[in-house]
Design a protein around this motif. Structure first.
Motif, short mmCIF file in Angstrom:
data_model
loop_
_atom_site.label_atom_id
_atom_site.label_comp_id
_atom_site.label_asym_id
_atom_site.label_seq_id
_atom_site.Cartn_x
_atom_site.Cartn_y
_atom_site.Cartn_z
N ALA A 83 69.19 31.16 44.79
CA ALA A 83 67.88 31.56 45.32
C ALA A 83 67.07 30.34 45.76
CB ALA A 83 67.12 32.35 44.26
N ASN A 84 67.19 29.24 44.99
CA ASN A 84 66.46 28.01 45.34
C ASN A 84 66.84 27.49 46.73
OD1 ASN A 84 66.06 26.20 42.16
ND2 ASN A 84 65.22 28.11 42.89
N ILE A 85 68.09 27.73 47.14
CA ILE A 85 68.53 27.23 48.45
C ILE A 85 67.62 27.77 49.55
CG2 ILE A 85 70.42 27.31 50.17
CD1 ILE A 85 72.40 27.46 47.84
N ILE A 86 67.18 29.01 49.40
CA ILE A 86 66.32 29.59 50.45
C ILE A 86 64.84 29.66 49.99
CG2 ILE A 86 68.05 30.81 51.81
CD1 ILE A 86 67.51 33.32 50.18
N GLY A 87 64.52 28.80 49.02
CA GLY A 87 63.11 28.65 48.63
C GLY A 87 62.58 29.75 47.72
N LEU A 88 63.48 30.40 46.95
CA LEU A 88 63.03 31.46 46.03
C LEU A 88 63.35 31.09 44.57
CD1 LEU A 88 64.31 34.61 47.98
CD2 LEU A 88 61.92 33.86 47.76
N LEU A 89 62.72 31.83 43.66
CA LEU A 89 62.93 31.72 42.21
C LEU A 89 62.73 30.30 41.67
CD1 LEU A 89 65.98 34.09 41.44
CD2 LEU A 89 63.55 34.61 41.55
N HIS A 90 61.74 29.63 42.17
CA HIS A 90 61.47 28.27 41.68
C HIS A 90 60.42 28.28 40.57
CE1 HIS A 90 57.88 28.57 44.04
NE2 HIS A 90 58.64 29.11 44.97
N GLN A 91 59.87 29.48 40.27
CA GLN A 91 58.79 29.53 39.27
C GLN A 91 59.36 29.87 37.89
OE1 GLN A 91 55.03 31.40 40.59
NE2 GLN A 91 56.19 32.29 42.27
#
Ligand SMILES: Nc1ncnc2c1ncn2[C@@H]1O[C@H](COP(=O)(O)OP(=O)(O)OP(=O)(O)O)[C@@H](O)[C@H]1O
Ligand SMILES: [Zn+2]
Length: 473
Positions: free
Chosen positions: A397-405
């Motif tokens: 998910a981080n690859i496309i800018g998600l789930l970083h929180q």
């Protein structure tokens, strides 16, 4: 192998950069006379995820997104606001950065402004004139002559020539061909709006819209780039005209791949500043977490249109919540696949979906498969495998800018926003009821509603026109 749909060839093509390992990408940016709306966010999040993915694949990406800081609409708005165009555009650029940063959109490597490239634009036009692709119209404007290019309109498809805008046809005796377009706009004698102008071999004036991207591309990248992007509203005339200018001036090909994002629609129409049917990013951020907005804008394939409505945003929030709930109580700091084959299987599936013309909806479905598996592992108490699966989920998910929180923080934030929204809706309803009561001379009822709102911390101000404003005490 990455494949990208090319609007020019209407096919998915294997992606091979001009220089191995390096990518030059240019995306048409905002005309800065108002706050950014969610339609801009769609296009910029699409290209943000593309750029993040290309970098993940190991490419060195040089990303340029221009700023149009001179144009008719800017001049008009600055005049209405009683400020200079520069004051207006500087302010709007700052606001744009605030909004796009809030959505976790990476800043481009370079954001060229038109007004800082006037010399380059003038030289470009001189080259077109010298090669007989441009001429001076009777009103003093410099026009591009589309008949001098053998395949003008190649991007929007010559077999189905695009409709010529009515008002182009209404201008008498200015163009040799109704499709000819302005390269340099001569400043009118009285310059009523006091618009900015620059001296040129053709007198005082300012550039037309299309020439800016050709000229800035040439000055930053040379005439050839790997990818040129923008919303699909730009295919004709903007991108066809860019091709015409750049190919005719420099006699090389221009962009290898043309990528166009589908438009964000509001009630079946393009969300747009000119149509005045937009929701600003800022307004939507009052009600939704930035990551929910990002998730929503990538939830349809980037080439598809996407409908804006509250329900679709709510669905995006619910979906994202599911992923964060799966991540809860895990420690995804260990290796992404946790050393097991299942993790590797999910990773290669996700990558194959992204390699297929950045298919984010399919990539999302891999994330949901992982979340499902992760929940099962947690229920069965396979803690180590669950950690590995959580790490895989976060990594992809981080690859496309998600789930970083942090999951707890995200879940808490959306609950708070939800409660705040409900509170807000309740206030609006009470104010409406009070207005109806006042119109019907039900003063006791109106007064009791006012008291109720006071207890909720709301102060009312009844305006002379009958409109009631409110604020928190
Ligand atoms: N509704 C939309 N959906 C997707 N992309 C959009 C939308 N509106 C604008 N864009 C894209 O955002 C970038 C900047 O667009 P621009 O500043 O011209 O916006 P706009 O709202 O269409 O403005 P205007 O109506 O004044 O032309 C372009 O790449 C454009 O294609
Ligand atoms: Zn452009």
């Amino acid at each position: 192998m990455l494949k990208i749909f090319n609007t020019l060839t209407k096919k998915k093509e294997k992606f091979i950069p001009i220089n191995a390992g390096k990518i030059k990408i240019y995306v048409c940016g905002v005309t800065v006379y108002d706050l950014c709306h969610l339609g801009h966010a769609r296009t910029f999040i699409v290209f943000d995820s593309v750029i993040r993915y290309l970098r993940h694949c190991g490419y060195q990406v040089s990303y340029v997104r221009n700023i149009t800081d001179i144009d008719d609409k800017i001049i008009k708005r600055a005049y209405e606001n009683n400020e200079t165009t520069q004051q207006l555009t500087n302010r709007m650029i700052q606001e744009m950065h605030l909004d796009l940063d809030a959505l976790n959109i990476l800043r481009p490597n370079y954001e060229p402004k038109v007004t800082e490239h006037i010399d380059i634009i003038i030289k470009f036009i001189c080259l077109l004139i010298s090669k007989k692709h441009a001429y001076t119209a009777p009103n003093g404007d410099i026009m591009f002559s589309v008949e001098t290019m053998h395949n003008y309109g190649v991007l929007s498809n010559k077999e189905n020539p695009p409709k010529i805008h009515d008002n182009i046809l209404k201008i008498p005796n200015i163009k040799k061909n109704p499709m000819d377009f302005v390269l340099w706009k001569k400043t009118t004698y009285n310059n009523k709006l006091g618009e900015p102008c620059w001296s040129s071999p053709w007198g005082l004036g300012r550039p037309g819209w299309h020439i800016e991207c050709s000229a800035m591309n040439y000055s930053i990248f040379g005439n050839q780039i790997d990818i040129h992007g923008g919303g699909s509203d730009l295919i004709f005339p903007h991108h066809d005209n860019e091709i015409a200018q750049s190919v005719c001036a420099h006699e090389t090909s221009y962009a290898n791949i043309w990528m166009h994002s589908g438009l964000l629609l509001l009630n079946y129409e393009k969300m747009s500043k000119s149509l005045n049917n937009f929701f600003t990013i800022r307004d939507i951020l009052k009600h939704y977490d930035p990551e929910t907005i990002r998730f929503f804008l990538m939830s349809a394939h980037y080439r598809s249109q996407l409908k804006y409505n509250d329900n679709n945003l709510k669905n995006a929030q619910t979906s994202l919540k599911r992923l964060y709930i799966a991540l809860r109580d895990t420690n995804p700091t260990i290796q992404p696949n946790g050393g097991d084959n299942e993790g590797e299987y999910f990773i290669s599936k996700f990558i194959s979906k992204m390699n297929d013309d950045f298919n984010t909806p399919e990539a999302y479905s891999v994330l949901f498969d992982i979340a499902h598996r992760l929940n099962n592992l947690k229920i069965k108490g396979h803690s180590l495998l669950a950690q590995g699966m959580a790490a895989t989920l976060k990594y992809l998910a981080n690859i496309i800018g998600l789930l970083h929180q942090n999951p707890e923080i995200f879940l808490k934030k959306i609950t708070l926003k939800h409660n705040k929204n409900r509170h807000f809706e309740k206030i609006q309803k009470l104010i409406q009821c009070r207005e109806v009561a006042r119109k019907n001379n039900q003063w006791e009822l109106a007064d009791s509603i006012r008291k109720k709102l006071t207890v909720m911390g709301i102060t009312l101000e009844d305006g002379p026109t009958g409109i009631t404003k409110w604020h928190f005490k």
